[in-house]
Design a protein around this motif. Sequence first.
Motif, PDB file in Angstrom:
ATOM      1  N   VAL A 290      -6.654  14.593  -6.637  1.00  0.00           N
ATOM      2  CA  VAL A 290      -6.373  14.352  -7.942  1.00  0.00           C
ATOM      3  C   VAL A 290      -5.955  14.657  -9.074  1.00  0.00           C
ATOM      4  CG1 VAL A 290      -9.225  13.863  -8.086  1.00  0.00           C
ATOM      5  CG2 VAL A 290      -8.289  16.121  -8.792  1.00  0.00           C
ATOM      6  N   HIS A 291      -4.181  15.286  -8.519  1.00  0.00           N
ATOM      7  CA  HIS A 291      -3.169  16.217  -8.862  1.00  0.00           C
ATOM      8  C   HIS A 291      -2.138  14.473  -8.846  1.00  0.00           C
ATOM      9  CE1 HIS A 291       0.227  17.530 -10.429  1.00  0.00           C
ATOM     10  NE2 HIS A 291       0.634  17.329  -8.458  1.00  0.00           N
ATOM     11  N   GLY A 292      -1.691  13.301  -9.245  1.00  0.00           N
ATOM     12  CA  GLY A 292      -0.467  13.501  -8.973  1.00  0.00           C
ATOM     13  C   GLY A 292      -0.402  11.777  -7.736  1.00  0.00           C
ATOM     14  N   LYS A 293      -2.115  12.287  -8.014  1.00  0.00           N
ATOM     15  CA  LYS A 293      -2.212  10.639  -6.827  1.00  0.00           C
ATOM     16  C   LYS A 293      -2.827   9.605  -7.785  1.00  0.00           C
ATOM     17  CE  LYS A 293      -1.352  12.027  -2.283  1.00  0.00           C
ATOM     18  NZ  LYS A 293      -0.502  13.230  -2.828  1.00  0.00           N
ATOM     19  N   GLN A 294      -2.733   9.377  -9.060  1.00  0.00           N
ATOM     20  CA  GLN A 294      -3.767   8.101 -10.393  1.00  0.00           C
ATOM     21  C   GLN A 294      -3.577   6.694  -9.245  1.00  0.00           C
ATOM     22  OE1 GLN A 294      -1.633  10.217 -11.164  1.00  0.00           O
ATOM     23  NE2 GLN A 294      -3.194  11.976 -12.045  1.00  0.00           N
ATOM     24  N   TYR A 295      -2.855   6.291  -8.553  1.00  0.00           N
ATOM     25  CA  TYR A 295      -2.339   5.425  -8.042  1.00  0.00           C
ATOM     26  C   TYR A 295      -2.898   5.254  -6.447  1.00  0.00           C
ATOM     27  CZ  TYR A 295      -0.661   1.337  -5.288  1.00  0.00           C
ATOM     28  OH  TYR A 295      -0.266   0.346  -4.567  1.00  0.00           O
ATOM     29  N   GLN A 296      -2.895   5.591  -5.750  1.00  0.00           N
ATOM     30  CA  GLN A 296      -4.101   5.562  -4.725  1.00  0.00           C
ATOM     31  C   GLN A 296      -5.662   5.906  -5.016  1.00  0.00           C
ATOM     32  OE1 GLN A 296      -1.010   7.879  -4.786  1.00  0.00           O
ATOM     33  NE2 GLN A 296      -0.354   7.980  -3.047  1.00  0.00           N
ATOM     34  N   LEU A 297      -5.330   6.703  -5.564  1.00  0.00           N
ATOM     35  CA  LEU A 297      -7.124   6.330  -6.118  1.00  0.00           C
ATOM     36  C   LEU A 297      -8.063   5.476  -6.920  1.00  0.00           C
ATOM     37  CD1 LEU A 297      -7.484  10.255  -7.297  1.00  0.00           C
ATOM     38  CD2 LEU A 297      -9.025   9.392  -5.581  1.00  0.00           C
ATOM     39  N   PHE A 298      -6.922   5.039  -8.263  1.00  0.00           N
ATOM     40  CA  PHE A 298      -6.829   3.752  -8.919  1.00  0.00           C
ATOM     41  C   PHE A 298      -7.099   2.925  -7.682  1.00  0.00           C
ATOM     42  CE2 PHE A 298      -5.212   0.150 -11.300  1.00  0.00           C
ATOM     43  CZ  PHE A 298      -6.690  -0.635 -11.954  1.00  0.00           C
ATOM     44  N   THR A 299      -6.459   2.164  -6.815  1.00  0.00           N
ATOM     45  CA  THR A 299      -6.210   1.261  -6.500  1.00  0.00           C
ATOM     46  C   THR A 299      -7.262   1.265  -4.928  1.00  0.00           C
ATOM     47  OG1 THR A 299      -3.995   2.072  -5.039  1.00  0.00           O
ATOM     48  CG2 THR A 299      -3.491   0.014  -6.378  1.00  0.00           C
ATOM     49  N   ALA A 300      -8.096   2.287  -4.885  1.00  0.00           N
ATOM     50  CA  ALA A 300      -8.957   2.383  -4.541  1.00  0.00           C
ATOM     51  C   ALA A 300     -10.698   2.190  -4.578  1.00  0.00           C
ATOM     52  CB  ALA A 300      -9.447   3.655  -2.843  1.00  0.00           C
ATOM     53  N   SER A 301     -10.437   1.840  -6.261  1.00  0.00           N
ATOM     54  CA  SER A 301     -11.287   1.904  -7.179  1.00  0.00           C
ATOM     55  C   SER A 301     -12.166   0.497  -6.772  1.00  0.00           C
ATOM     56  CB  SER A 301     -11.742   2.173  -8.575  1.00  0.00           C
ATOM     57  OG  SER A 301     -11.057   3.676  -8.228  1.00  0.00           O
ATOM     58  N   ARG A 302     -13.551   0.298  -6.769  1.00  0.00           N
ATOM     59  CA  ARG A 302     -13.789  -1.477  -7.004  1.00  0.00           C
ATOM     60  C   ARG A 302     -13.214  -2.318  -7.887  1.00  0.00           C
ATOM     61  NH1 ARG A 302     -17.726  -2.837  -3.861  1.00  0.00           N
ATOM     62  NH2 ARG A 302     -18.774  -4.524  -4.657  1.00  0.00           N
ATOM     63  N   CYS A 303     -13.228  -1.413  -8.965  1.00  0.00           N
ATOM     64  CA  CYS A 303     -12.565  -2.218 -10.728  1.00  0.00           C
ATOM     65  C   CYS A 303     -11.188  -2.961  -9.834  1.00  0.00           C
ATOM     66  CB  CYS A 303     -12.161  -0.841 -11.888  1.00  0.00           C
ATOM     67  SG  CYS A 303     -13.912  -0.456 -12.147  1.00  0.00           S
TER      68      CYS A 303
END
Length: 407
Positions: A290-303
């Motif tokens: 969860v640290h520093g990876k907001q871009y990868q996590l968000f772009t993997a989200s269905r939203c």
Amino acid sequence: MSRRQFYVTVLITSCIFIFSQCFRKAPEKVNTDVRGEQFAGAATCISCHKQIYDAYVATGHYNTSAPASEKSIKGPFTGDNIFSYSNGTRVVMEARDSGLFQAAYTDSTLQEVHRFDITMGSGRKAQSFLYWQADRYFQLPLSYFVPAHSWANSPGFPPSYPKFDRMIPSTCFGCHSSAVGIKEVHMEGRRLSESFEKNQLVYGIDCERCHGPAADHVAFHREHPQEKTAMHMTRVKMLKNQQRLDMCALCHSGLGTPQKPAFDYKPGDALSDYFFPDFTRPTRAADLDVHGKQYQLFTASRCFVKSDEMNCSSCHNPHNNERDQLATFSRRCMACHQPAGPAFCKLKSLSASVLEKNCIDCHMPVLPSGSITLLTDGQTRATPDSMRTHLITVYPEEVKKILARFK
Ligand code: HEC
Ligand code: HEC
Ligand code: HEC
Ligand code: HEC
Ligand code: HEC
Ligand code: HEC
Ligand code: HEC
């Protein structure tokens, strides 16, 4: 005069002319920004963008690095100001007349002492500290862990003794400051080693880190106060969605292998210009830290996947500190998930008016980081730093905990 003499004369005359111009211009130079004259410095933006500037000085970005002082350092220098290592060494945070120090003692013999020179981290969650020695920056062994209100061994440091020799590379400043003067880069064995220019540091992440060099913009609008359309300035809203994402991903996608310094960034640039592609990352988004990876996590989200033009600005105003305003963020969710519409929350056990107040804790819960953990004094196991995940989905375990609170 021969042709050759003619050219030499022309050359000399033009050199003299250019040289004299340099000297003529020198005294007029008002710009002292260490990044060079294409940069204006954040203070010059105030005169025309006061509202944005005044809000921005309260952000984590602006405050993410600062000269160390009792004001910028969140941890105490009296009371709980000692950390004991397993080899018996104690490190004491000391406020002396000559400054603030971390001092290591075995029994009562002083082993090593270094000054807090730079504070890294605004103090939302944690702060680390650097000291300056022989043209290099080093990280101090103790960090401050805000949620625990406690000094803690710096992340990744050995628990057995205080390590004072961790050299800090320029990449650290690339995400936590606006400029650092590099003196020399050389190889020490197989390791790259950088030395730095003293006092050539622009603290915090400033306007021009995101918007690019703005001296021409400032000069133009000073001369043309009647002009209401931005000149010599990239319009962020006109960029492609991926370019807008890359503006944040530069620092919010972790540290890859750099191709060029993050400081060179201008709006419109692609992330792939700055880092070599990373083939080692986990294929399952849920395995990402969860640290520093907001871009990868968000772009993997269905939203994100199911929307056309969603980016970090769909939820964040980059100029404001909106921390903990979960109702405000929830309203931004409802721009797409309207309470009356088919895309609204499917949870039936709570009324819409309750759900509307806080979509966040159920769908973007605070989860422990695997990579950032801090050992506090007297503990044997390090505590993970916890962060909002940007993988927006259903978290049944978190929902159970939250529903239990309602009962
Ligand atoms: C002398 C006045 C002046 C100064 C100083 C100034 N600007 Fe501007 N700026 C303007 C005007 C006028 C506009 C167009 C109206 C608006 O968007 O506010 C503008 C617009 C902008 C925009 C929006 C571009 C768009 O349309 O999307 C950005 C970004 C910007 N300025 C950044 C900066 C930064 C960064 C600084 C400081 C380094 C700065 N400005 C200093 C006058 C100024
Ligand atoms: C973390 C990156 C970041 C920083 C730092 C930043 N901006 Fe922005 N700025 C943006 C983004 C992204 C947008 C587009 C926002 C949107 O789409 O609503 C923007 C939009 C703007 C605009 C035009 C739209 C508006 O909101 O009026 C202006 C003017 C502006 N920024 C000025 C500044 C100034 C002045 C500073 C420093 C005091 C600054 N920005 C710092 C990212 C940043
Ligand atoms: C130059 C590197 C850099 C860039 C570019 C950048 N960030 Fe950050 N961001 C950081 C750092 C470092 C922090 C941690 C700040 C601290 O010390 O609290 C941070 C923190 C944040 C936070 C948490 C702030 C808080 O107060 O809770 C948000 C939200 C955020 N960034 C969003 C963005 C968005 C959106 C963009 C793009 C418009 C962006 N960032 C661009 C480096 C960057
Ligand atoms: C690739 C960019 C990047 C690099 C390199 C980087 N950081 Fe960060 N750092 C961030 C971002 C983004 C955050 C905040 C968001 C998060 O933690 O996910 C952060 C958070 C922090 C925090 C906690 C601040 C807070 O309260 O949230 C500290 C302390 C910190 N970093 C120190 C360092 C130090 C020291 C280095 C260099 C040895 C370093 N970082 C290197 C991007 C970076
Ligand atoms: C720009 C529009 C937009 C915004 C803003 C938005 N979403 Fe979504 N979201 C979507 C779309 C589109 C889907 C996919 C719906 C589908 O599968 O048909 C989705 C899916 C979801 C899902 C299902 C995820 C899954 O894995 O099944 C959840 C939960 C969700 N959103 C919650 C949120 C929350 C919470 C927020 C605010 C923090 C938010 N959304 C903001 C557009 C958006
Ligand atoms: C769907 C809405 C949404 C989108 C899109 C979004 N965020 Fe966030 N973000 C949030 C919410 C909600 C929080 C929690 C705010 C809080 O607790 O104060 C948050 C928190 C953060 C934090 C602080 C996390 C922590 O716990 O310290 C950072 C950093 C951040 N966002 C960066 C980004 C970046 C970078 C992007 C784009 C890649 C992005 N966000 C996209 C909703 C969003
Ligand atoms: C108390 C926790 C909780 C809150 C608060 C909450 N949700 Fe949900 N949400 C859930 C659960 C659990 C589900 C799965 C329900 C099911 O499938 O039976 C869900 C389902 C969803 C879905 C559909 C996911 C899918 O599988 O297609 C969306 C979209 C969504 N929520 C959005 C939101 C938004 C937007 C808000 C704020 C207005 C919100 N939720 C508030 C727990 C919550």
